[in-house]
Write a protein that holds these residues in place. Structure first.
Motif, PDB file in Angstrom:
ATOM      1  N   GLY A  94      41.391  33.517  36.142  1.00 59.38           N
ATOM      2  CA  GLY A  94      41.008  34.778  36.790  1.00 59.38           C
ATOM      3  C   GLY A  94      42.032  35.228  37.815  1.00 59.38           C
ATOM      4  O   GLY A  94      42.330  36.422  37.937  1.00 59.38           O
ATOM      5  N   THR A  95      42.590  34.272  38.530  1.00 60.65           N
ATOM      6  CA  THR A  95      43.616  34.591  39.516  1.00 60.65           C
ATOM      7  C   THR A  95      44.853  35.181  38.839  1.00 60.65           C
ATOM      8  O   THR A  95      45.437  36.145  39.321  1.00 60.65           O
ATOM      9  CB  THR A  95      43.987  33.318  40.305  1.00 60.65           C
ATOM     10  N   GLY A  98      43.972  38.676  37.581  1.00 57.77           N
ATOM     11  CA  GLY A  98      43.803  39.623  38.678  1.00 57.77           C
ATOM     12  C   GLY A  98      45.038  39.818  39.530  1.00 57.77           C
ATOM     13  O   GLY A  98      45.000  40.495  40.550  1.00 57.77           O
ATOM     14  N   HIS A 105      44.818  39.173  47.953  1.00 49.23           N
ATOM     15  CA  HIS A 105      44.201  40.499  47.930  1.00 49.23           C
ATOM     16  C   HIS A 105      43.351  40.763  49.169  1.00 49.23           C
ATOM     17  O   HIS A 105      43.466  41.811  49.806  1.00 49.23           O
ATOM     18  CB  HIS A 105      43.326  40.668  46.681  1.00 49.23           C
ATOM     19  N   ARG A 116      44.582  48.642  45.012  1.00 46.72           N
ATOM     20  CA  ARG A 116      44.413  47.591  44.001  1.00 46.72           C
ATOM     21  C   ARG A 116      43.763  46.353  44.613  1.00 46.72           C
ATOM     22  O   ARG A 116      42.860  45.760  44.034  1.00 46.72           O
ATOM     23  CB  ARG A 116      45.763  47.240  43.391  1.00 46.72           C
ATOM     24  N   SER A 117      44.198  45.967  45.803  1.00 46.63           N
ATOM     25  CA  SER A 117      43.622  44.794  46.459  1.00 46.63           C
ATOM     26  C   SER A 117      42.192  45.037  46.915  1.00 46.63           C
ATOM     27  O   SER A 117      41.361  44.138  46.866  1.00 46.63           O
ATOM     28  CB  SER A 117      44.487  44.372  47.647  1.00 46.63           C
ATOM     29  N   ALA A 120      40.148  44.719  43.815  1.00 45.44           N
ATOM     30  CA  ALA A 120      40.091  43.306  43.416  1.00 45.44           C
ATOM     31  C   ALA A 120      39.147  42.523  44.328  1.00 45.44           C
ATOM     32  O   ALA A 120      38.328  41.728  43.847  1.00 45.44           O
ATOM     33  CB  ALA A 120      41.492  42.696  43.455  1.00 45.44           C
ATOM     34  N   THR A 123      35.619  43.344  43.573  1.00 55.33           N
ATOM     35  CA  THR A 123      35.244  42.694  42.316  1.00 55.33           C
ATOM     36  C   THR A 123      34.958  41.218  42.538  1.00 55.33           C
ATOM     37  O   THR A 123      33.954  40.689  42.032  1.00 55.33           O
ATOM     38  CB  THR A 123      36.352  42.873  41.255  1.00 55.33           C
TER      39      THR A 123
END
Length: 139
Positions: A94-95, A98, A105, A116-117, A120, A123
């Motif tokens: 996942g890291t 992402g 992030h 974006r961060s 993320a 999420t």
């Protein structure tokens, strides 16, 4: 209400260290990015190794100087080693998908006002909340 001084101080240290790394090296203090930068083969491995040594040494030094109460830290886990290894592998995948972890992030990216961060981190937190709910109420 009790103020969690240790968490407050630790968070401040994370912010200061991330800021110093960005100001002096122009690098983001995301652990997955530091590790995935191939410490053994890159030309800029010195700062990566120093950062990781500082993480470990800081924890050790704090434990040695402060003698924190560790009674709340679990020593036995309900999950098997196989389950924990699989979970770690999934976190790593996942890291990579992402393009970073919660430290990159959540601390650095959001501190730079990166959209974006921010997405993320939202999420990460949303999925974590769903996971806790499923774990506590369904399984």
């Amino acid at each position: 209400m009790t103020i969690p001084w240790n968490a407050l101080f630790g968070g401040a240290l994370l912010g200061v260290s991330a800021t110093l790394l960005l100001l002096f090296k122009g690098k983001i203090a995301g652990i997955s990015g530091i590790l995935s930068g191939s410490i053994l083969s890159t030309a800029d491995k010195n700062w990566r190794v120093q950062f990781l040594i500082g993480l470990v040494a800081g924890g050790w030094l704090t434990n040695w100087l402060v003698k924190p109460d560790l009674s709340g830290i679990p020593t036995q886990y309900a999950s098997s080693m196989t389950t924990m290894l699989l979970a770690g592998l999934l976190v790593g995948i996942g890291t990579k998908l992402g393009n970073g972890c919660t430290s990159g992030h959540g601390i650095c990216g959001m501190g730079r006002l990166s959209i974006r961060s921010t997405v993320a981190t939202f999420t990460f937190m949303f999925v974590a909340a769903i996971t806790v709910y499923i774990r506590l109420h369904i399984l």
